[in-house]
Design a protein around this motif. Structure first.
Motif, mmCIF file in Angstrom:
data_model
loop_
_atom_site.group_PDB
_atom_site.id
_atom_site.type_symbol
_atom_site.label_atom_id
_atom_site.label_comp_id
_atom_site.label_asym_id
_atom_site.label_seq_id
_atom_site.Cartn_x
_atom_site.Cartn_y
_atom_site.Cartn_z
ATOM 1 N N GLY A 190 -46.253 8.919 35.394
ATOM 2 C CA GLY A 190 -45.212 7.862 34.802
ATOM 3 C C GLY A 190 -45.159 7.886 33.540
ATOM 4 O O GLY A 190 -43.894 7.797 32.764
ATOM 5 N N GLU A 191 -46.183 7.609 32.751
ATOM 6 C CA GLU A 191 -46.227 7.674 31.270
ATOM 7 C C GLU A 191 -45.538 8.922 30.699
ATOM 8 O O GLU A 191 -44.627 8.898 29.696
ATOM 9 N N ALA A 192 -45.775 10.079 31.312
ATOM 10 C CA ALA A 192 -44.989 11.219 31.090
ATOM 11 C C ALA A 192 -43.497 11.412 31.160
ATOM 12 O O ALA A 192 -42.637 11.863 30.420
ATOM 13 N N GLN A 193 -43.084 10.267 31.857
ATOM 14 C CA GLN A 193 -41.723 10.150 32.022
ATOM 15 C C GLN A 193 -40.907 8.900 31.259
ATOM 16 O O GLN A 193 -39.940 8.642 31.575
ATOM 17 N N GLY A 194 -41.812 8.562 30.377
ATOM 18 C CA GLY A 194 -41.286 7.578 29.241
ATOM 19 C C GLY A 194 -41.884 6.089 29.783
ATOM 20 O O GLY A 194 -41.614 5.158 29.068
ATOM 21 N N LEU A 195 -42.621 5.854 30.651
ATOM 22 C CA LEU A 195 -42.788 4.458 31.034
ATOM 23 C C LEU A 195 -44.064 3.976 30.172
ATOM 24 O O LEU A 195 -45.120 4.517 29.865
ATOM 25 N N ASP A 196 -44.222 2.578 29.989
ATOM 26 C CA ASP A 196 -45.348 2.070 29.322
ATOM 27 C C ASP A 196 -46.536 2.230 29.832
ATOM 28 O O ASP A 196 -46.583 2.121 31.458
ATOM 29 N N ALA A 197 -47.844 2.576 29.287
ATOM 30 C CA ALA A 197 -49.063 2.928 30.096
ATOM 31 C C ALA A 197 -49.379 1.682 30.876
ATOM 32 O O ALA A 197 -49.710 2.004 32.372
ATOM 33 N N GLU A 198 -49.317 0.633 30.864
ATOM 34 C CA GLU A 198 -49.511 -0.865 31.479
ATOM 35 C C GLU A 198 -48.551 -0.707 32.758
ATOM 36 O O GLU A 198 -49.176 -1.128 33.912
ATOM 37 N N LEU A 199 -47.517 -0.568 32.450
ATOM 38 C CA LEU A 199 -46.389 -0.500 33.552
ATOM 39 C C LEU A 199 -46.430 0.660 34.436
ATOM 40 O O LEU A 199 -46.480 0.215 35.744
ATOM 41 N N ALA A 200 -46.935 1.720 34.147
ATOM 42 C CA ALA A 200 -46.947 2.834 34.923
ATOM 43 C C ALA A 200 -48.331 2.571 35.718
ATOM 44 O O ALA A 200 -48.214 2.838 36.911
ATOM 45 N N LEU A 201 -49.689 2.156 35.304
ATOM 46 C CA LEU A 201 -50.399 2.141 35.957
ATOM 47 C C LEU A 201 -50.474 0.780 36.962
ATOM 48 O O LEU A 201 -50.698 0.908 38.363
#
Length: 267
Positions: A190-201
């Motif tokens: 998800g991070e690799a697709q541009g999401l913030d790390a906290e949101l992706a987790l």
């Protein structure tokens, strides 16, 4: 033997690391109180030291109802001989040590020892574990008590034979770690697709947790649930084409490696 007998005579935990603590936390939430329990652990956690009434590294009862063996398999030869006096048929030994066969306990403690071998998993800490059990002939009468005790931290299943335990260890015993890594990978993607790390987790954790709960409680099998959520030519289908090309073989090799290691530990 019943739960009252366990409370009267005591439960001993030989080793109380991550798994032992997870199970003890579940039991203390309803089935037992700290003063019913003796813990032998050379490096007790702050949590253990803070449990009022717990018998921590104190002298053991003469004939406790049950000893839960939760030490690492590599430490078994050093840990069990000091308990040989309890191998007189009055104390049931309940083992959650991966890869340690019932015959190992009988050799170290004597043939008269009732032994139940169990494989729980870490979701026991939140009451969502699943534990597989199998016993020797002398331990079989105590299986209902062991099940009742372990059901305080989740589901239980009985095995037909001890030969199944290596596969159980590889699937449900080690399985939570596989799922945790899946969460890590999903969040990183998800991070690799541009999401913030906290949101992706947060998305990854809720998605895996929710899907697992749905799979466990739905009358449909997981394959049908997958089909139901996969629209033709949609986004899920595009992702599954990649995942399904490699995942089945990867999971088979993962479980096989864990099962092989379980078998090696018995040597």
């Amino acid at each position: 033997m019943d739960m009252d007998d366990l409370k009267d005579r005591g439960l001993v935990l030989l080793g109380c690391g991550k798994m032992g603590s997870a199970m003890l936390e579940g039991w203390l939430a309803g089935a037992l109180e700290p003063h019913h329990v003796w813990v032998r652990d050379p490096k007790p956690s702050d949590w253990l030291q803070g449990l009022d009434g717990l018998h921590l590294n104190q002298s053991l009862p003469d004939a406790p109802a049950m000893v839960l063996v939760a030490v690492k398999p590599q430490m078994m030869d050093d840990a069990l001989p000091e308990l040989r006096a309890l191998g007189n048929g009055k104390t049931v030994f309940l083992s959650v040590a991966a890869g340690t066969a019932i015959a190992k306990y009988e050799a170290l403690l004597g043939d008269a020892t009732p032994v139940i071998r169990a494989m729980p998993n870490t979701p026991a800490a939140v009451g969502r574990g699943i534990t597989a059990l199998v016993a020797n002939a002398k331990g079989a009468p105590s299986l209902p008590l062991a099940e009742k005790l372990l059901q305080a931290v989740g589901q239980t299943v009985r095995l037909d034979s001890e030969d199944q335990m290596d596969a159980v260890t590889a699937v449900s015993g080690s399985g939570p770690a596989y799922v945790f890594h899946m969460i890590e990978c999903l969040a990183q993607a998800g991070e690799a697709q541009g999401l913030d790390a906290e949101l992706a987790l947060a998305l990854a954790k809720a998605t895996v947790g929710g899907a697992g709960h749905l799979a466990e409680n739905s009358p449909k099998d997981p394959g049908q649930l997958r089909v139901d959520v996969t629209s033709p030519n949609g986004t899920t289908e595009a992702g599954l084409k990649v995942l399904m090309a490699d995942l089945p073989d990867l999971v088979k090799r993962t479980v096989a490696a864990a099962a092989d290691r379980s078998r090696e530990l018995k040597g």
